[in-house]
Scaffold this motif. Structure first.
Motif, short mmCIF file in Angstrom:
data_model
loop_
_atom_site.label_atom_id
_atom_site.label_comp_id
_atom_site.label_asym_id
_atom_site.label_seq_id
_atom_site.Cartn_x
_atom_site.Cartn_y
_atom_site.Cartn_z
N THR A 158 0.87 -1.18 0.00
CA THR A 158 0.00 0.00 0.00
C THR A 158 0.91 1.23 0.00
OG1 THR A 158 -1.71 -1.16 1.20
CG2 THR A 158 -1.83 1.24 1.21
N ILE A 159 0.58 2.17 -0.88
CA ILE A 159 1.51 3.28 -1.15
C ILE A 159 0.96 4.59 -0.58
CG2 ILE A 159 2.69 4.54 -2.98
CD1 ILE A 159 3.39 1.59 -3.04
N ASP A 160 1.82 5.35 0.04
CA ASP A 160 1.44 6.69 0.50
C ASP A 160 2.58 7.67 0.18
OD1 ASP A 160 -0.14 8.65 1.54
OD2 ASP A 160 -0.26 7.80 3.55
N ILE A 161 2.27 8.93 0.32
CA ILE A 161 3.26 9.98 0.04
C ILE A 161 3.29 10.92 1.23
CG2 ILE A 161 3.77 11.99 -1.42
CD1 ILE A 161 2.26 10.44 -3.67
N GLU A 162 4.51 11.33 1.63
CA GLU A 162 4.63 12.34 2.68
C GLU A 162 5.39 13.53 2.10
OE1 GLU A 162 6.47 10.75 6.17
OE2 GLU A 162 6.13 12.55 7.37
N LYS A 163 4.90 14.71 2.42
CA LYS A 163 5.50 15.92 1.85
C LYS A 163 6.68 16.37 2.70
CE LYS A 163 2.91 16.31 -1.74
NZ LYS A 163 3.51 16.16 -3.08
N LYS A 164 7.69 15.51 2.76
CA LYS A 164 8.95 15.89 3.41
C LYS A 164 10.07 15.20 2.66
CE LYS A 164 10.02 12.32 6.75
NZ LYS A 164 10.03 11.79 8.09
N SER A 165 11.26 15.72 2.78
CA SER A 165 12.36 15.15 2.01
C SER A 165 13.32 14.39 2.93
CB SER A 165 13.06 16.26 1.22
OG SER A 165 14.29 16.57 1.77
N ILE A 166 13.83 13.27 2.43
CA ILE A 166 14.82 12.48 3.18
C ILE A 166 16.01 12.20 2.28
CG2 ILE A 166 13.16 11.43 4.77
CD1 ILE A 166 13.14 8.93 2.99
N ASN A 167 17.14 11.81 2.90
CA ASN A 167 18.38 11.59 2.13
C ASN A 167 18.62 10.14 1.75
OD1 ASN A 167 19.20 14.29 2.23
ND2 ASN A 167 19.98 14.00 4.31
N ASN A 168 18.11 9.23 2.58
CA ASN A 168 18.37 7.81 2.39
C ASN A 168 17.14 7.04 2.83
OD1 ASN A 168 21.35 7.55 1.69
ND2 ASN A 168 21.45 8.86 3.49
N PRO A 169 16.99 5.80 2.39
CA PRO A 169 15.80 5.03 2.79
C PRO A 169 15.79 4.77 4.30
CG PRO A 169 17.05 3.89 1.06
CD PRO A 169 17.90 5.01 1.53
N TYR A 170 14.60 4.78 4.88
CA TYR A 170 14.47 4.26 6.25
C TYR A 170 13.19 3.46 6.35
CZ TYR A 170 11.08 7.86 7.72
OH TYR A 170 9.96 8.66 7.85
N ILE A 171 13.18 2.57 7.34
CA ILE A 171 12.06 1.65 7.54
C ILE A 171 11.41 1.99 8.87
CG2 ILE A 171 11.43 -0.79 7.88
CD1 ILE A 171 13.96 -1.52 6.31
N GLU A 172 10.10 1.90 8.90
CA GLU A 172 9.41 1.97 10.20
C GLU A 172 8.74 0.63 10.45
OE1 GLU A 172 6.67 5.24 10.76
OE2 GLU A 172 6.10 4.48 12.75
N THR A 173 9.02 0.05 11.62
CA THR A 173 8.31 -1.16 12.06
C THR A 173 7.53 -0.79 13.32
OG1 THR A 173 9.99 -1.97 13.60
CG2 THR A 173 10.29 -2.52 11.27
N ASP A 174 6.83 -1.74 13.91
CA ASP A 174 6.10 -1.44 15.15
C ASP A 174 7.06 -0.99 16.25
OD1 ASP A 174 3.72 -2.07 14.00
OD2 ASP A 174 3.54 -4.05 14.92
N GLU A 175 8.28 -1.55 16.25
CA GLU A 175 9.21 -1.30 17.37
C GLU A 175 10.28 -0.25 17.07
OE1 GLU A 175 9.01 -4.54 16.10
OE2 GLU A 175 7.38 -5.11 17.46
#
Lengths: 291, 291
Positions: free
Chosen positions: B206-223
């Protein structure tokens, strides 16, 4: 038999030339008082690793302990029964120290209160991860500063050197000459800024000897065998830890190098221990479920 | 809206020049068929990566997917809802491949049966760890082979790119141009021999977009928040992942760089993702409990 070893006598180099402070038999238990990595000299936030700090008292290790019957070519098996932490630890920043040391402009100390189970940082209550940073035997050739890791152990800064683990070392000299210090109340894998929460401890060990020879330290926990390697070059450390793990799996399971190599790739976990000492330390975690 | 994307169209380079195979809106779900990293060409143990293997079909990624409304400077948020694995995976050995590749004399294939929850290797039944090895957007400058990791994602081979995680990528080009492939039924941190259990998948995103810029990939998990960095030099990758983590902690908690650096050192875990591609990948795991 149970022994008690105060932190009165410490060493700053692991060496066959150090005079033992106690001798014990295999099967004995010893409670060892350890100083923190700054020799318990930093007790408030106005004391820092600034220019007047005496760096000759960094990384003290209590010992050495002479283990009767430990002979060159044996494996020394050190079971960590307990690590009792002091009530106060320190985190240190110092220009040049750690992964982002070039961005640190000024030495700084943070005092961390510890109540046995939790550390208190910035209004947070964080469960402690007690572990021993420096632990090892007299090296094969010459001496090694306690701040260095190597095949003899030393400053490995590995999280699983903790309660319930058995740490295995190659024995190079009669009596093995075990020493330890540099406990941490908290440390992340990598020890990014160069310190964890540095703290004195009373650490309880039970010692055994196995009549087999190993090349590098490894840890046994309830769940895993963990192979540790240190080198100035991380890639080289990775190769040593990988080879030790693959050979161990191959021998234990009586399978070919190729089979063991594939199994390592799909089931074992390569982890950073520390990347902030002159020699870096990595480890490979081999789950017992595959052995 | 829910879409289905077959593996009929794959790419071997992530590039802004690739023609999208589907366009979707933010909030949409898409089931993506992925080929294994050998384009599903290895189906029995007599086929190996020997000289006649067509290396031009390695690391295919299904896509690219054009996400309407994704603009340069945004963050693309890809939530992995499910990874459904095929019934057969492969492990490969090849001379020179992986940490101990110099000790591998002959190419070799091992077929691994997978029943959804378990993989069967050498009479062992091992719980699978489904994950996506290659996932990313069109890079900022030029194109990148799908086998390479980088700031755009790519072949990161990171275990937490798995069910329940949200992987965040910088958007460099209109539509982002997401593509993915190279699923694994099993892989250890490090991916030591150069492959995991390589396997086709049907992966639901499922795809979403956030209006902020980042430099490298990051992952969010529950923890956790997990910051990923790739570089030919492991030390350099460690520094990038560390800096991204420290800056994130500093911003989120509104604390100084120094406070965030200390907190990283004593609570965050530096982990290897893979050490066997030309660019190596590491990650820093930041526990949500400290944020």
């Amino acid at each position: 038999m149970k022994h008690y070893l105060s932190n009165e006598k410490v060493i700053y180099d692991m060496s066959p030339n150090n005079e033992p402070v106690i001798d014990i038999n295999k099967g004995d238990t010893v409670v060892v008082e350890t100083k923190d990595c700054f020799s318990n000299k930093i007790n408030d936030e106005s004391t820092t690793l600034a220019d007047d700090f005496d760096f000759s008292v960094v990384n003290p290790a209590t010992g050495p302990i002479f283990i009767n019957d430990a002979e060159p070519g044996d494996t020394l098996k050190v079971r960590i029964e307990d690590i009792s932490l002091a009530e106060k630890g320190v985190i240190e920043l110092f220009p040049g120290l750690g992964v982002l040391g070039n961005s640190v402009k000024k030495a700084r100390t943070k005092i961390v209160h510890v109540d046995g189970n939790f550390a208190y940082i910035n209004n947070m209550k964080i469960k402690v991860t007690p572990m021993i940073g420096v632990i090892g035997v007299a090296p094969k050739d010459g001496s090694a500063p306690c701040g260095n890791p190597g095949p003899h152990g030393g400053n490995m800064d590995t999280l699983e050197v903790t309660i319930g683990s058995t740490v295995n070392f190659p024995v190079y000299h009669k009596g093995a000459l075990l020493s330890l210090g540099d406990a941490h109340a908290l440390m992340g894998n990598g020890e990014i800024c160069g310190t964890g929460v540095e703290i004195p401890s009373k650490t309880t060990l039970t010692i055994d000897i196995e009549k087999k020879s190993i090349n590098n330290p490894y840890i046994e926990t309830d769940e895993s065998y963990i192979f540790i390697a240190s080198h100035k070059n991380i890639e080289a450390a990775v190769e040593i830890a990988t080879r030790d793990s693959v050979m161990f799996i191959s021998e234990q399971k009586k399978i070919s190098f190729e089979e063991a190599y594939m199994l390592t790739s799909v089931t074992c976990n390569l982890v950073f221990s520390q990347v902030v000492n002159p020699l870096k330390t990595v480890r490979m975690i081999v789950p017992k479920t595959i052995i």
